[in-house]
Write a protein that holds these residues in place. Structure first.
Motif, PDB file in Angstrom:
ATOM      1  N   UNK A 252       0.832  -1.393  -0.073  1.00  0.00           N
ATOM      2  CA  UNK A 252       0.473  -0.450   0.081  1.00  0.00           C
ATOM      3  C   UNK A 252       0.813   1.312  -0.088  1.00  0.00           C
ATOM      4  N   UNK A 253       1.996   0.858   0.555  1.00  0.00           N
ATOM      5  CA  UNK A 253       2.964   2.258   0.904  1.00  0.00           C
ATOM      6  C   UNK A 253       3.615   2.930  -0.552  1.00  0.00           C
ATOM      7  N   UNK A 254       3.849   1.653  -0.774  1.00  0.00           N
ATOM      8  CA  UNK A 254       4.765   1.862  -2.509  1.00  0.00           C
ATOM      9  C   UNK A 254       3.374   1.400  -3.687  1.00  0.00           C
ATOM     10  N   UNK A 255       2.172   1.258  -3.493  1.00  0.00           N
ATOM     11  CA  UNK A 255       1.133   1.410  -4.543  1.00  0.00           C
ATOM     12  C   UNK A 255       1.771   0.873  -5.543  1.00  0.00           C
ATOM     13  N   UNK A 256       2.771  -0.628  -4.718  1.00  0.00           N
ATOM     14  CA  UNK A 256       2.635  -1.907  -5.614  1.00  0.00           C
ATOM     15  C   UNK A 256       1.296  -1.616  -6.189  1.00  0.00           C
ATOM     16  N   UNK A 257       1.674  -2.541  -7.914  1.00  0.00           N
ATOM     17  CA  UNK A 257       0.236  -3.343  -8.380  1.00  0.00           C
ATOM     18  C   UNK A 257       0.169  -5.061  -8.329  1.00  0.00           C
ATOM     19  N   UNK A 258       0.161  -5.585  -7.502  1.00  0.00           N
ATOM     20  CA  UNK A 258       0.017  -6.600  -7.488  1.00  0.00           C
ATOM     21  C   UNK A 258      -1.259  -7.702  -7.511  1.00  0.00           C
ATOM     22  N   UNK A 259      -2.068  -7.127  -7.423  1.00  0.00           N
ATOM     23  CA  UNK A 259      -3.084  -8.000  -7.191  1.00  0.00           C
ATOM     24  C   UNK A 259      -4.068  -8.299  -5.370  1.00  0.00           C
ATOM     25  N   UNK A 260      -3.281  -7.389  -4.889  1.00  0.00           N
ATOM     26  CA  UNK A 260      -3.660  -8.362  -3.464  1.00  0.00           C
ATOM     27  C   UNK A 260      -4.811  -8.429  -3.281  1.00  0.00           C
ATOM     28  N   UNK A 261      -5.774  -9.392  -2.302  1.00  0.00           N
ATOM     29  CA  UNK A 261      -6.879  -9.586  -2.017  1.00  0.00           C
ATOM     30  C   UNK A 261      -7.074  -9.887  -1.077  1.00  0.00           C
ATOM     31  N   UNK A 262      -7.814  -9.754  -0.035  1.00  0.00           N
ATOM     32  CA  UNK A 262      -7.869  -9.736   1.324  1.00  0.00           C
ATOM     33  C   UNK A 262      -8.994 -11.219   1.078  1.00  0.00           C
ATOM     34  N   UNK A 263      -9.133 -12.456   0.811  1.00  0.00           N
ATOM     35  CA  UNK A 263     -10.347 -13.382   0.380  1.00  0.00           C
ATOM     36  C   UNK A 263      -9.940 -14.978   1.388  1.00  0.00           C
ATOM     37  N   UNK A 264      -8.892 -14.935   2.572  1.00  0.00           N
ATOM     38  CA  UNK A 264      -9.011 -15.859   3.290  1.00  0.00           C
ATOM     39  C   UNK A 264      -8.504 -17.295   2.847  1.00  0.00           C
ATOM     40  N   UNK A 265      -8.388 -18.452   3.740  1.00  0.00           N
ATOM     41  CA  UNK A 265      -8.319 -19.253   2.987  1.00  0.00           C
ATOM     42  C   UNK A 265      -9.139 -20.172   3.747  1.00  0.00           C
ATOM     43  N   UNK A 266      -8.902 -21.840   3.037  1.00  0.00           N
ATOM     44  CA  UNK A 266      -9.884 -23.086   3.253  1.00  0.00           C
ATOM     45  C   UNK A 266      -8.635 -24.405   3.960  1.00  0.00           C
ATOM     46  N   UNK A 267      -8.727 -24.298   4.449  1.00  0.00           N
ATOM     47  CA  UNK A 267      -7.921 -26.205   4.596  1.00  0.00           C
ATOM     48  C   UNK A 267      -8.763 -27.300   4.191  1.00  0.00           C
ATOM     49  N   UNK A 268      -8.429 -28.008   3.579  1.00  0.00           N
ATOM     50  CA  UNK A 268      -9.744 -29.074   3.954  1.00  0.00           C
ATOM     51  C   UNK A 268      -9.448 -30.824   2.945  1.00  0.00           C
ATOM     52  N   UNK A 269     -10.105 -31.199   3.920  1.00  0.00           N
ATOM     53  CA  UNK A 269      -9.900 -32.635   3.855  1.00  0.00           C
ATOM     54  C   UNK A 269     -10.916 -33.509   2.772  1.00  0.00           C
ATOM     55  N   UNK A 270     -10.554 -34.727   2.518  1.00  0.00           N
ATOM     56  CA  UNK A 270     -12.086 -35.145   2.125  1.00  0.00           C
ATOM     57  C   UNK A 270     -11.680 -36.952   2.910  1.00  0.00           C
ATOM     58  N   UNK A 271     -11.418 -37.021   4.022  1.00  0.00           N
ATOM     59  CA  UNK A 271     -10.894 -38.058   4.818  1.00  0.00           C
ATOM     60  C   UNK A 271     -11.465 -37.473   5.922  1.00  0.00           C
TER      61      UNK A 271
END
Length: 422
Positions: free
Chosen positions: A110-129
């Motif tokens: 944010x300070x240096x206005x770096x254009x790198x598609x930053x997105x605050x989306x969170x994560x999922x930890x998943x399992x099929x078992x």
């Protein structure tokens, strides 16, 4: 199929940087222009110390520009495991440090206005078992109760709202993490370091390190840098140039494929809330939507990153998770090396020859490399650090470290069997 990374193909236009020739002087010379080295240079300059970075390829060429673009909280061990090892209070401190590392990256962007598609989306930890169900529930409860998190256990309808896949049955959602374009962040961090006065030289391989008369000389193919201190910021690309580090870091390959553009409706239907996703396997799989609407799917493998069968295997896994993608072609495939240490934990230190280092991100380097680069600058300038845990872990050599390929192959085969039968 394109063998350059998706990130390289979609990178911002960067500055052309020269190779180093002749004799140069600085307070600190840094080997490696990934997140660690660039962050160290950036923060050293802000503290009034001059720095020169030498990179044998180009800025972000290694794992910094080849990863999945996930800025995640935590460590390779879970917070439950860290609590058992270090106690609750230090585990809380380590958790906060990890969160601070993510915020440090965000603040720089944010300070240096770096254009790198930053997105605050969170994560999922998943399992099929089903055997992971209780672990995910317990981890969710502990993170919320002891660490003040806002995680949520997912199953059934709630899981379906997060991912349109028939494969997974159980999950944990943590809203506090970011995705980004990793190479564009590296390029922007390099620009920020240079604006602060750092010098960065590309296509400049460090060939030798010698100490004499209180200074250190890093020799390259066409020149040398004379400085007071030296940092090895090479992680999974460490070599015999820094023998102690080379013996203590195993380079493990991570592979990625990216589909063609899927179209807005399909891409958003697969992961509606644009979470980053990874699973509970020992041989971990991870995936996300790219900023331009592709599926980026990654997984760990052997030491080498050129084996076609691993890319085919990734595509098969992706289609198993998302049958909707069976008719969509892969447009990009690439790989890189991450650094793994005996303790599976990030560390900074000073080797017997006086070379500073940071390593052992174990797949969490997007934020930790930036953070530990800052910590190295604090160490060199004599500032107090929030925690010295990262410095207190000894740099232990792997047994039979001269046979790294054999070790990695054995470990990989073992964990693949474990994943298959448990």
């Amino acid at each position: 199929m394109n063998t350059m990374s998706l990130w390289e193909a979609t990178a911002n236009t960067g500055n052309a940087r020269p190779s180093l020739e002749g004799e140069h002087h600085a307070d600190v010379v840094i080997i490696g222009a990934g997140f660690t080295g660039l962050s160290a240079a950036y923060h050293l300059q802000k503290k009034g110390l001059s720095s020169i970075v030498v990179e044998q390829n180009t800025v972000g060429w290694g794992a910094s520009g080849r990863n999945g673009g996930m800025i995640l909280p935590g460590y390779k061990p879970t917070m439950g495991e860290l609590t058992k090892k270090y106690g609750l209070e230090e585990a809380k401190q380590l958790n906060q440090i990890a969160l601070d590392g993510m915020e440090l990256v965000k603040d720089i962007i944010e300070q240096h206005k770096i254009e790198c598609s930053l997105d605050h989306g969170g994560y999922l930890l998943l399992s099929e078992k089903k055997r992971f169900k209780s672990m995910l529930i317990e981890e969710t409860e502990m993170l919320n109760r002891q660490f003040g998190s806002n995680t949520k256990y997912l199953e059934g309808y709630e899981l379906k709202q997060e991912i349109d896949s028939p494969y997974f049955s159980y999950g944990l959602m943590d809203p506090h993490s970011y995705s980004f374009h990793p190479l564009n962040y590296a390029l922007g961090l390099a620009d920020a370091a240079e604006l602060s006065g750092a010098k960065i030289y590309e296509n400049t391989k460090a060939c030798d390190i010698q100490r004499a008369s209180g200074n250190v000389t890093v020799s390259t193919e066409k020149g040398k840098v004379i400085a007071k201190e030296v940092i090895a910021a090479t992680d999974g690309y460490s070599s015999s140039l820094t023998k102690q580090l080379d013996r203590a870091v195993i380079p493990v390959a991570s592979y990625l494929v990216a589909t063609e553009r899927l179209g807005k409706d399909l891409a958003e239907s697969l992961i509606p809330n644009n979470r980053m996703v990874f699973d509970t396997s020992n041989v971990i799989n991870y995936f996300r939507r790219s900023p331009d609407g592709r599926m980026v799917y990654g997984g760990s493998g052997m030491r080498h990153t050129g084996h076609e069968k691993y890319y085919r295997e990734l595509q098969q896994k992706m289609v198993t998770v998302f049958p909707q993608l069976s008719d969509h072609k892969i447009e990009y495939k690439w790989g890189g090396l991450i650094g793994v240490t005996m303790d599976m934990f990030p560390m900074i230190g000073k080797m017997e020859d006086g070379v500073y280092f940071a390593t052992g991100y174990c797949g969490h380097g997007a934020s930790f490399a930036t953070l530990l680069g800052q910590m190295l600058s604090q160490w060199i300038t004599g500032e107090e650090r929030v925690s010295r845990r990262f410095e207190s872990i000894p740099l232990r050599s792997f047994p039979f470290s001269s046979q790294k390929s054999m070790l990695i192959n054995l470990a990989n085969c073992y964990y693949r069997v474990v994943d298959a039968i448990t």
